[in-house]
Motif scaffolding. Structure first.
Motif, mmCIF file in Angstrom:
data_model
loop_
_atom_site.group_PDB
_atom_site.id
_atom_site.type_symbol
_atom_site.label_atom_id
_atom_site.label_comp_id
_atom_site.label_asym_id
_atom_site.label_seq_id
_atom_site.Cartn_x
_atom_site.Cartn_y
_atom_site.Cartn_z
ATOM 1 N N PHE A 1 49.263 -96.041 23.432
ATOM 2 C CA PHE A 1 47.673 -96.130 23.248
ATOM 3 C C PHE A 1 47.477 -97.397 22.929
ATOM 4 O O PHE A 1 48.218 -98.363 22.521
ATOM 5 C CB PHE A 1 47.445 -95.436 21.914
ATOM 6 C CG PHE A 1 47.429 -93.764 21.928
ATOM 7 C CD1 PHE A 1 48.402 -92.922 22.053
ATOM 8 C CD2 PHE A 1 46.064 -93.161 22.211
ATOM 9 C CE1 PHE A 1 48.515 -91.744 22.329
ATOM 10 C CE2 PHE A 1 45.981 -91.843 22.423
ATOM 11 C CZ PHE A 1 47.166 -90.988 22.426
ATOM 12 N N GLY A 2 46.162 -97.712 23.291
ATOM 13 C CA GLY A 2 45.608 -99.150 22.937
ATOM 14 C C GLY A 2 44.923 -99.067 21.475
ATOM 15 O O GLY A 2 45.148 -98.105 20.875
ATOM 16 N N TYR B 1 40.270 -90.990 24.311
ATOM 17 C CA TYR B 1 40.123 -89.948 23.316
ATOM 18 C C TYR B 1 39.303 -90.601 22.601
ATOM 19 O O TYR B 1 39.032 -91.728 22.472
ATOM 20 C CB TYR B 1 41.590 -89.770 22.423
ATOM 21 C CG TYR B 1 42.549 -89.124 23.449
ATOM 22 C CD1 TYR B 1 43.726 -89.914 24.349
ATOM 23 C CD2 TYR B 1 42.947 -88.031 22.979
ATOM 24 C CE1 TYR B 1 44.523 -89.319 25.049
ATOM 25 C CE2 TYR B 1 43.988 -87.339 23.861
ATOM 26 C CZ TYR B 1 44.577 -88.083 24.812
ATOM 27 O OH TYR B 1 45.934 -87.444 25.396
ATOM 28 N N ARG C 1 41.288 -86.066 36.427
ATOM 29 C CA ARG C 1 42.445 -85.039 36.414
ATOM 30 C C ARG C 1 42.214 -84.078 35.290
ATOM 31 O O ARG C 1 42.673 -83.028 35.187
ATOM 32 C CB ARG C 1 43.902 -85.620 36.494
ATOM 33 C CG ARG C 1 44.041 -86.517 37.552
ATOM 34 C CD ARG C 1 44.063 -85.810 38.777
ATOM 35 N NE ARG C 1 44.499 -86.732 40.037
ATOM 36 C CZ ARG C 1 45.203 -86.573 40.977
ATOM 37 N NH1 ARG C 1 45.847 -85.436 41.045
ATOM 38 N NH2 ARG C 1 45.290 -87.397 42.016
ATOM 39 N N GLY C 2 41.442 -84.362 34.310
ATOM 40 C CA GLY C 2 41.156 -83.660 33.355
ATOM 41 C C GLY C 2 40.195 -83.879 32.489
ATOM 42 O O GLY C 2 39.577 -85.111 32.416
ATOM 43 N N SER D 1 43.836 -91.993 29.972
ATOM 44 C CA SER D 1 43.411 -90.933 29.457
ATOM 45 C C SER D 1 42.454 -91.668 28.191
ATOM 46 O O SER D 1 42.783 -92.707 27.733
ATOM 47 C CB SER D 1 44.316 -90.199 28.619
ATOM 48 O OG SER D 1 45.059 -89.566 29.596
ATOM 49 N N GLN E 1 41.309 -87.673 31.462
ATOM 50 C CA GLN E 1 42.099 -88.305 32.327
ATOM 51 C C GLN E 1 41.801 -88.652 33.505
ATOM 52 O O GLN E 1 41.524 -87.722 34.152
ATOM 53 C CB GLN E 1 43.417 -87.515 32.095
ATOM 54 C CG GLN E 1 44.564 -88.221 32.576
ATOM 55 C CD GLN E 1 45.985 -87.147 32.814
ATOM 56 O OE1 GLN E 1 45.656 -86.339 33.273
ATOM 57 N NE2 GLN E 1 47.114 -87.577 33.058
ATOM 58 N N MET F 1 54.690 -84.808 35.361
ATOM 59 C CA MET F 1 54.064 -85.584 34.063
ATOM 60 C C MET F 1 54.395 -85.343 32.722
ATOM 61 O O MET F 1 54.226 -85.658 31.961
ATOM 62 C CB MET F 1 52.487 -85.022 34.617
ATOM 63 C CG MET F 1 51.640 -86.073 33.560
ATOM 64 S SD MET F 1 51.495 -87.691 33.863
ATOM 65 C CE MET F 1 50.207 -88.288 32.940
ATOM 66 N N ARG F 2 54.858 -84.040 32.711
ATOM 67 C CA ARG F 2 55.117 -83.502 31.311
ATOM 68 C C ARG F 2 56.049 -84.524 30.584
ATOM 69 O O ARG F 2 56.202 -84.209 29.356
ATOM 70 C CB ARG F 2 55.620 -82.078 31.211
ATOM 71 C CG ARG F 2 57.064 -82.037 31.949
ATOM 72 C CD ARG F 2 57.508 -80.590 31.546
ATOM 73 N NE ARG F 2 57.327 -79.607 32.607
ATOM 74 C CZ ARG F 2 57.875 -78.290 32.556
ATOM 75 N NH1 ARG F 2 58.411 -78.106 31.575
ATOM 76 N NH2 ARG F 2 57.423 -77.616 33.523
ATOM 77 N N GLN F 3 56.946 -85.110 31.456
ATOM 78 C CA GLN F 3 57.934 -85.869 30.742
ATOM 79 C C GLN F 3 57.512 -87.410 30.161
ATOM 80 O O GLN F 3 58.030 -87.925 29.497
ATOM 81 C CB GLN F 3 59.267 -86.183 31.666
ATOM 82 C CG GLN F 3 59.853 -84.978 32.323
ATOM 83 C CD GLN F 3 60.372 -84.080 31.479
ATOM 84 O OE1 GLN F 3 60.810 -84.580 30.318
ATOM 85 N NE2 GLN F 3 60.573 -82.476 31.363
ATOM 86 N N GLU F 4 56.326 -87.654 30.648
ATOM 87 C CA GLU F 4 55.978 -89.204 30.311
ATOM 88 C C GLU F 4 55.018 -89.285 29.099
ATOM 89 O O GLU F 4 54.506 -88.450 28.634
ATOM 90 C CB GLU F 4 55.059 -89.494 31.550
ATOM 91 C CG GLU F 4 55.705 -89.675 33.092
ATOM 92 C CD GLU F 4 57.090 -89.961 32.879
ATOM 93 O OE1 GLU F 4 58.049 -89.616 33.693
ATOM 94 O OE2 GLU F 4 57.318 -91.206 32.178
ATOM 95 N N THR F 5 55.325 -90.464 28.554
ATOM 96 C CA THR F 5 54.668 -90.756 27.227
ATOM 97 C C THR F 5 53.506 -91.463 27.396
ATOM 98 O O THR F 5 53.559 -91.939 28.376
ATOM 99 C CB THR F 5 55.558 -91.507 26.457
ATOM 100 O OG1 THR F 5 56.722 -90.709 26.121
ATOM 101 C CG2 THR F 5 55.140 -92.113 25.069
ATOM 102 N N GLN F 6 52.519 -91.320 26.387
ATOM 103 C CA GLN F 6 51.194 -92.073 26.547
ATOM 104 C C GLN F 6 51.408 -92.950 25.538
ATOM 105 O O GLN F 6 51.925 -92.656 24.513
ATOM 106 C CB GLN F 6 50.238 -90.925 26.204
ATOM 107 C CG GLN F 6 49.899 -89.742 27.351
ATOM 108 C CD GLN F 6 48.578 -88.967 27.127
ATOM 109 O OE1 GLN F 6 47.541 -89.451 26.669
ATOM 110 N NE2 GLN F 6 48.477 -87.988 27.992
ATOM 111 N N VAL G 1 48.534 -101.709 26.293
ATOM 112 C CA VAL G 1 47.099 -101.183 26.588
ATOM 113 C C VAL G 1 46.278 -102.001 26.039
ATOM 114 O O VAL G 1 46.394 -102.215 24.456
ATOM 115 C CB VAL G 1 47.274 -99.633 26.303
ATOM 116 C CG1 VAL G 1 45.834 -99.271 26.552
ATOM 117 C CG2 VAL G 1 47.933 -98.987 26.980
ATOM 118 N N PHE H 1 40.743 -85.242 23.042
ATOM 119 C CA PHE H 1 40.692 -85.612 24.611
ATOM 120 C C PHE H 1 39.447 -85.681 25.230
ATOM 121 O O PHE H 1 38.841 -84.484 24.950
ATOM 122 C CB PHE H 1 41.836 -84.822 25.058
ATOM 123 C CG PHE H 1 41.839 -84.745 26.623
ATOM 124 C CD1 PHE H 1 41.103 -84.100 27.635
ATOM 125 C CD2 PHE H 1 42.648 -85.889 26.936
ATOM 126 C CE1 PHE H 1 41.310 -84.015 28.865
ATOM 127 C CE2 PHE H 1 42.685 -85.802 28.592
ATOM 128 C CZ PHE H 1 42.078 -84.995 29.423
#
Lengths: 112, 116
Positions: free
Chosen positions: B107-108, B35, B55-56, B33, B48, B100-105, B4, B45
């Motif tokens: 970060f930049g 932050y 979405r959020g 997303s 998103q 989506m719950r399974q996916e990792t975020q 990222v 947060f």
């Protein structure tokens, strides 16, 4: 509302000693819990997540729903473990699939 | 893959000004997303986005807005800057699946904003 609490701002141990970084959460649904780590001058990166039930760099974390805790443990700390550690909770439902709620972080220092 | 990327790395603005921060996700990631990380605290947060749609949204005033482009890159805009907006702004990208719950975020490096 979901909340993550890391009670220790600073934690110091000696090399070879066991280390435990505490994390408690409050969440009404089924949580997804993570530990993120930030080494000096590096970006935030995922260390481990509870659904994987894996050990990364010797660290493990067990989700205890009864105590609403997700403590991070390592039996023998190394100097390279010195970093900032964040516990995070993910909203697994609703419309905010991606929202991570972070604790305030714990700075771990491992002395030689 | 460079991971990222965010630009600029540092920014100094004065109160009342407007700022635009940019983020390019990892290739193949369709969700971004944002932050805010104030010194001494964990990231909070803000937004998103997925497929150009919000979405959020976190608990931030309407001075904060964002958008996502067809190439999945994103911009965060902050109007009428306040001293309290001084922070590190992080962007994270992740794959989007039905679980989506399974996916990792991922970060930049962040953009450090100082408001004087």
């Amino acid at each position: 509302a979901q909340r993550v609490t890391q009670p220790e701002k600073l934690l110091s141990v000696f090399k070879g000693a066991p280390v435990e970084l505490k994390c408690n959460y409050s969440y009404s649904g089924s949580p997804e819990l993570f530990w993120y780590v930030q080494y000096s001058r590096q970006r935030l990166q995922l260390l481990l997540r509870h659904i994987s039930r894996e050990s990364i760099k010797g660290f493990t974390a067990d989700l205890n729903k009864g105590e609403t805790s997700f403590h991070l443990k390592k039996p023998f700390a190394q100097e390279e473990d010195s970093a900032m550690y964040y516990c995070a909770l993910k909203d697994a439902g609703g419309t905010s699939y991606g929202k991570l709620t972070f604790g305030q972080g714990t700075i771990l220092t491992v002395h030689p | 893959d460079a991971g990222v990327t965010q630009s600029p790395t540092h920014l100094i603005k004065t109160r009342g000004q407007h700022v635009t921060l940019r983020c390019s996700p990892i290739s193949g990631h369709k969700s971004v997303s944002w932050y805010q990380q104030v010194l001494g605290q964990g990231p909070q947060f803000i937004f998103q986005y997925y497929e150009k749609e919000e979405r959020g949204r976190g608990n931030f005033p309407d001075r904060f807005s964002a958008r996502q482009f067809p190439n999945y890159s994103s911009e965060l805009n902050v109007n009428a800057l306040l001293l309290g907006d001084s922070a590190l702004y992080l962007c994270a990208s992740s794959p989007w699946t039905s679980r989506m719950r399974q996916e990792t975020q991922y970060f930049g490096p962040g953009t450090r904003l100082l408001v004087l």
